[in-house]
Motif scaffolding. Structure first.
Motif, short mmCIF file in Angstrom:
data_model
loop_
_atom_site.label_atom_id
_atom_site.label_comp_id
_atom_site.label_asym_id
_atom_site.label_seq_id
_atom_site.Cartn_x
_atom_site.Cartn_y
_atom_site.Cartn_z
N TYR A 11 0.81 -1.22 0.00
CA TYR A 11 0.00 0.00 0.00
C TYR A 11 0.85 1.27 0.00
CZ TYR A 11 -3.45 3.51 1.23
OH TYR A 11 -4.23 4.63 1.23
N THR A 28 -3.38 -5.37 -9.31
CA THR A 28 -4.16 -4.26 -8.78
C THR A 28 -3.60 -2.92 -9.24
OG1 THR A 28 -4.77 -5.57 -6.83
CG2 THR A 28 -5.00 -3.18 -6.66
N SER A 39 -11.67 1.46 -6.18
CA SER A 39 -10.80 1.41 -5.01
C SER A 39 -9.75 0.31 -5.20
CB SER A 39 -11.63 1.14 -3.76
OG SER A 39 -10.83 0.64 -2.71
N GLY A 41 -8.21 -1.25 -2.80
CA GLY A 41 -8.58 -2.31 -1.87
C GLY A 41 -9.71 -3.16 -2.41
N GLY A 42 -10.68 -2.50 -3.10
CA GLY A 42 -11.80 -3.25 -3.69
C GLY A 42 -11.34 -4.18 -4.79
N TRP A 45 -9.75 -7.13 -3.20
CA TRP A 45 -10.76 -8.04 -2.66
C TRP A 45 -11.31 -8.95 -3.76
CZ3 TRP A 45 -12.19 -9.68 1.93
CH2 TRP A 45 -12.01 -8.89 3.06
N SER A 75 -6.40 -8.28 2.16
CA SER A 75 -7.38 -7.39 1.55
C SER A 75 -8.02 -6.48 2.59
CB SER A 75 -8.46 -8.22 0.83
OG SER A 75 -7.91 -8.97 -0.23
N SER A 79 -7.83 -2.32 2.63
CA SER A 79 -9.03 -1.47 2.72
C SER A 79 -8.97 -0.56 3.93
CB SER A 79 -10.28 -2.36 2.79
OG SER A 79 -10.44 -3.11 1.60
N GLU A 82 -6.61 2.36 3.25
CA GLU A 82 -7.22 3.37 2.38
C GLU A 82 -8.07 4.35 3.16
OE1 GLU A 82 -7.77 1.97 -2.16
OE2 GLU A 82 -9.16 1.05 -0.76
#
Length: 270
Positions: A11, A28, A39, A41-42, A45, A75, A79, A82
């Motif tokens: 991250y 990602t 996102s 993080g999304g 996921w 994950s 998130s 973020e």
């Protein structure tokens, strides 16, 4: 802890610099460039859950619960970061420095996970599937999958970021191996002595280890000596060295480092 360390490296260092050297985090980065409204993080996921389902279907019982646990944990950490630490640009203006941390932290995290029989999931799952259904070995399959992810950074972010990503891919492999070897490092002793009793007693009673002994003849003096062979952790090895010097200052000692020991009291033993 392994999942947390890996997520921190991804991250704070990989994502802001668009480094893409393999794994779901690499995918990602690339997808985040083409779909900036999503996102990170999304995306992580969705990709991880899709690969978890694929792994469960294709690998069956051999697919570890620990991998699912680590995948979901990573994950969740991403998130959370973020929300708590939103980032619109890299932490510093030194991309090489950030590449080092972007490689080092995920590599240490991956080594911690591999050391306890888990993994970060992602492309590891693809490699496991390829290994099961093709003749490719898992190392080659994993490198191939990660190489294409790293190469995707060229059209997405340009030559500089692409080259950094390829450099990170190669460095990551070396770093994971180095960290794992040092985490499992043991000391193997071959001790030639004329006073074996206190040394053997210390190994058994104080270190709670065992050893093998045999008689040997010196080819120069033709005198009989006792040879003690034993293996133990680094801290125990330092204590044993002190005892050897006290028990027999003239002992001849050969100490070697080893990262793979199989047997009772070590990895793979009972």
């Amino acid at each position: 802890m392994g999942a947390f360390i890996t997520a921190v490296g991804a991250y704070f260092f990989k994502y802001p610099n668009h480094f893409s050297f393999g794994g779901v985090s690499g995918i990602t980065v690339v997808l985040g460039h083409y779909f900036p409204e999503l996102s990170l993080g999304g995306i992580n996921w969705v990709l991880n859950l899709a690969l978890l389902v694929l792994g469960a279907v294709m690998l069956g019982k051999s697919f570890g619960v620990s991998t699912a646990y680590v995948t979901v944990s990573m994950s969740a950490f991403l998130s959370l970061f973020e929300v708590l630490f939103p980032m619109s640009q890299p932490l510093t203006d030194q991309p090489l420095l950030e590449l080092i941390f972007g490689v080092l932290l995920p590599s240490v995290g991956a080594a911690v996970l591999f050391n306890v029989g888990a993994s970060t999931g992602g492309t590891d799952i693809i490699a496991m599937i390829l290994k099961k259904y093709t003749s490719a070995d898992i190392g080659s399959a994993l490198f191939l999958a990660d190489f294409f992810i790293a190469a995707a950074a060229f059209p997405a972010f340009g030559a500089t970021t692409g080259l950094f990503s390829l450099l990170g891919l190669g460095t990551k492999s070396l770093t994971v191996n180095f960290v794992m070897e040092n985490m499992n490092l043991s000391k193997s002793f071959t001790i030639i002595t004329d006073n074996p009793d206190p040394i053997c007693r210390f190994i058994v009673e104080d270190l709670n280890r065992s050893a093998s002994t045999y008689r040997a003849e010196g080819i120069y003096t033709h005198q009989d000596h006792t040879v003690i062979m034993t293996t133990m952790g680094r801290q125990q090895g330092s204590r044993l060295q002190r005892v050897i010097r006290e028990a027999d200052p003239h002992a001849f000692v050969v100490i070697t480092n080893t990262s793979q020991v199989i047997g009772k009291g070590f990895r793979g033993g009972n």
